[in-house]
Motif scaffolding. Structure first.
Motif, PDB file in Angstrom:
ATOM      1  N   GLY A  37       0.706  -1.228  -0.174  1.00  0.00           N
ATOM      2  CA  GLY A  37       0.033   0.016  -0.004  1.00  0.00           C
ATOM      3  C   GLY A  37       0.885   1.237  -0.115  1.00  0.00           C
ATOM      4  O   GLY A  37       0.503   2.137  -0.685  1.00  0.00           O
ATOM      5  N   GLY A  38       2.013   1.173   0.556  1.00  0.00           N
ATOM      6  CA  GLY A  38       2.672   2.652   0.729  1.00  0.00           C
ATOM      7  C   GLY A  38       3.825   2.707  -0.577  1.00  0.00           C
ATOM      8  O   GLY A  38       4.449   3.834  -0.575  1.00  0.00           O
ATOM      9  N   SER A  39       3.510   1.900  -1.470  1.00  0.00           N
ATOM     10  CA  SER A  39       4.481   2.112  -2.737  1.00  0.00           C
ATOM     11  C   SER A  39       3.865   3.242  -3.362  1.00  0.00           C
ATOM     12  O   SER A  39       2.583   3.335  -3.749  1.00  0.00           O
ATOM     13  CB  SER A  39       4.705   0.829  -3.351  1.00  0.00           C
ATOM     14  OG  SER A  39       5.278  -0.084  -2.723  1.00  0.00           O
ATOM     15  N   VAL A  75       8.775   1.869  -9.517  1.00  0.00           N
ATOM     16  CA  VAL A  75       8.228   1.611  -8.057  1.00  0.00           C
ATOM     17  C   VAL A  75       9.170   2.119  -6.891  1.00  0.00           C
ATOM     18  O   VAL A  75      10.189   1.518  -6.742  1.00  0.00           O
ATOM     19  CB  VAL A  75       8.065   0.106  -8.018  1.00  0.00           C
ATOM     20  CG1 VAL A  75       7.259  -0.326  -6.735  1.00  0.00           C
ATOM     21  CG2 VAL A  75       7.153  -0.445  -9.238  1.00  0.00           C
ATOM     22  N   THR A  76       8.559   3.024  -6.129  1.00  0.00           N
ATOM     23  CA  THR A  76       9.284   3.321  -5.155  1.00  0.00           C
ATOM     24  C   THR A  76       8.526   2.953  -3.612  1.00  0.00           C
ATOM     25  O   THR A  76       7.355   3.138  -3.411  1.00  0.00           O
ATOM     26  CB  THR A  76       9.297   4.834  -4.983  1.00  0.00           C
ATOM     27  OG1 THR A  76       9.873   5.329  -6.149  1.00  0.00           O
ATOM     28  CG2 THR A  76      10.060   5.296  -3.744  1.00  0.00           C
ATOM     29  N   ALA A  77       9.232   2.354  -2.959  1.00  0.00           N
ATOM     30  CA  ALA A  77       8.815   1.539  -1.671  1.00  0.00           C
ATOM     31  C   ALA A  77       8.466   2.772  -0.531  1.00  0.00           C
ATOM     32  O   ALA A  77       8.760   3.823  -0.598  1.00  0.00           O
ATOM     33  CB  ALA A  77       9.595   0.470  -0.975  1.00  0.00           C
ATOM     34  N   ALA A  78       7.704   2.483   0.272  1.00  0.00           N
ATOM     35  CA  ALA A  78       7.156   3.466   1.511  1.00  0.00           C
ATOM     36  C   ALA A  78       8.483   3.912   2.035  1.00  0.00           C
ATOM     37  O   ALA A  78       8.371   4.997   2.605  1.00  0.00           O
ATOM     38  CB  ALA A  78       6.298   2.677   2.464  1.00  0.00           C
ATOM     39  N   ASP A  79       9.490   3.089   2.113  1.00  0.00           N
ATOM     40  CA  ASP A  79      10.787   3.572   3.003  1.00  0.00           C
ATOM     41  C   ASP A  79      11.582   4.701   1.942  1.00  0.00           C
ATOM     42  O   ASP A  79      12.440   5.073   2.688  1.00  0.00           O
ATOM     43  CB  ASP A  79      11.582   2.374   3.311  1.00  0.00           C
ATOM     44  CG  ASP A  79      11.975   1.595   2.475  1.00  0.00           C
ATOM     45  OD1 ASP A  79      11.912   2.158   0.991  1.00  0.00           O
ATOM     46  OD2 ASP A  79      12.831   0.621   2.386  1.00  0.00           O
ATOM     47  N   LEU A  80      11.149   4.749   0.826  1.00  0.00           N
ATOM     48  CA  LEU A  80      11.574   5.671  -0.225  1.00  0.00           C
ATOM     49  C   LEU A  80      12.999   5.368  -0.508  1.00  0.00           C
ATOM     50  O   LEU A  80      13.776   6.177  -1.245  1.00  0.00           O
ATOM     51  CB  LEU A  80      11.523   7.340   0.219  1.00  0.00           C
ATOM     52  CG  LEU A  80      10.058   7.791   0.662  1.00  0.00           C
ATOM     53  CD1 LEU A  80      10.197   9.071   1.215  1.00  0.00           C
ATOM     54  CD2 LEU A  80       9.265   7.776  -0.581  1.00  0.00           C
ATOM     55  N   ALA A  81      13.520   4.390   0.030  1.00  0.00           N
ATOM     56  CA  ALA A  81      14.977   3.650  -0.338  1.00  0.00           C
ATOM     57  C   ALA A  81      14.787   2.690  -1.332  1.00  0.00           C
ATOM     58  O   ALA A  81      16.095   2.647  -1.974  1.00  0.00           O
ATOM     59  CB  ALA A  81      15.459   3.335   0.976  1.00  0.00           C
ATOM     60  N   THR A  82      13.725   1.754  -1.315  1.00  0.00           N
ATOM     61  CA  THR A  82      13.747   0.718  -2.194  1.00  0.00           C
ATOM     62  C   THR A  82      13.006   1.082  -3.391  1.00  0.00           C
ATOM     63  O   THR A  82      11.980   1.638  -3.544  1.00  0.00           O
ATOM     64  CB  THR A  82      12.972  -0.397  -1.579  1.00  0.00           C
ATOM     65  OG1 THR A  82      13.567  -0.466  -0.157  1.00  0.00           O
ATOM     66  CG2 THR A  82      13.203  -1.393  -2.509  1.00  0.00           C
ATOM     67  N   VAL A  83      13.884   1.215  -4.567  1.00  0.00           N
ATOM     68  CA  VAL A  83      13.332   1.413  -5.789  1.00  0.00           C
ATOM     69  C   VAL A  83      13.694   0.424  -7.084  1.00  0.00           C
ATOM     70  O   VAL A  83      14.841  -0.237  -6.832  1.00  0.00           O
ATOM     71  CB  VAL A  83      14.076   2.598  -6.265  1.00  0.00           C
ATOM     72  CG1 VAL A  83      14.074   3.157  -7.813  1.00  0.00           C
ATOM     73  CG2 VAL A  83      13.788   3.953  -5.304  1.00  0.00           C
ATOM     74  N   ASN A  84      12.642   0.027  -7.620  1.00  0.00           N
ATOM     75  CA  ASN A  84      12.751  -1.008  -8.721  1.00  0.00           C
ATOM     76  C   ASN A  84      12.179  -0.503  -9.995  1.00  0.00           C
ATOM     77  O   ASN A  84      11.052   0.252  -9.944  1.00  0.00           O
ATOM     78  CB  ASN A  84      12.063  -2.296  -8.105  1.00  0.00           C
ATOM     79  CG  ASN A  84      12.630  -3.429  -9.009  1.00  0.00           C
ATOM     80  OD1 ASN A  84      13.237  -3.541  -9.938  1.00  0.00           O
ATOM     81  ND2 ASN A  84      12.215  -4.673  -8.331  1.00  0.00           N
TER      82      ASN A  84
END
Ligand SMILES: [Ca+2]
Length: 148
Positions: A37-39, A75-84
């Protein structure tokens, strides 16, 4: 993820996909579903600027060039650090490629029906590459042994 079928089938750990559409297809939309949900999702085509993409909703229409189009979904995860980034190479076929696909004519230099007319000429003369055609021109060679 895309209106056409992706190859290979979508998997979260696979980043590169291909798909193709006929020459008459001038635009496409992309629908992507975020895993959590946070992505957040962003989309671009052919190296343009990214624009936001709502999970589960179709994007605005993307104009397709004839040939290869590169569609990136970031795609950016909710932690804003994980990007794909997932990349789709979407090929809009030329009219000739559409004809080759429809007629199962793998090569342009081949002569699938053995009538002496190469596939490219069958296309040019609007002939059937799998039905022997009379040559669209005729050639007569006169041999006169008395000459020279
Ligand atoms: Ca032929």
């Amino acid at each position: 993820m895309c209106t056409g079928a992706l190859s290979p089938a979508f998997a979260p750990t696979t980043n590169a996909y291909t798909s193709s559409v006929g020459n008459s297809v001038t635009n496409t939309t992309v629908t992507a579903n975020a895993f959590s949900g946070g992505s957040t999702l962003q989309l671009r085509i052919n190296g343009g600027a990214y624009s936001p993409l709502t999970s589960g909703a179709a994007s605005a229409a993307l104009s397709l060039n004839v040939g290869d189009n590169t569609i990136d979904v970031l795609v950016t995860a909710a932690d804003l650090a994980t990007v794909n980034t997932y990349t789709i190479t979407l090929t809009r076929r030329t009219l000739l490629q559409d004809w080759q696909l429809a007629n199962n004519a793998a090569t342009l230099t081949g002569d699938d029906d053995g009538d002496g007319i190469p596939n490219l000429a069958e296309y040019a003369f609007n002939l059937n590459p799998h039905g022997r055609n009379p040559l669209p021109y005729s050639q007569t060679t006169a041999i006169n042994p008395g000459d020279g």
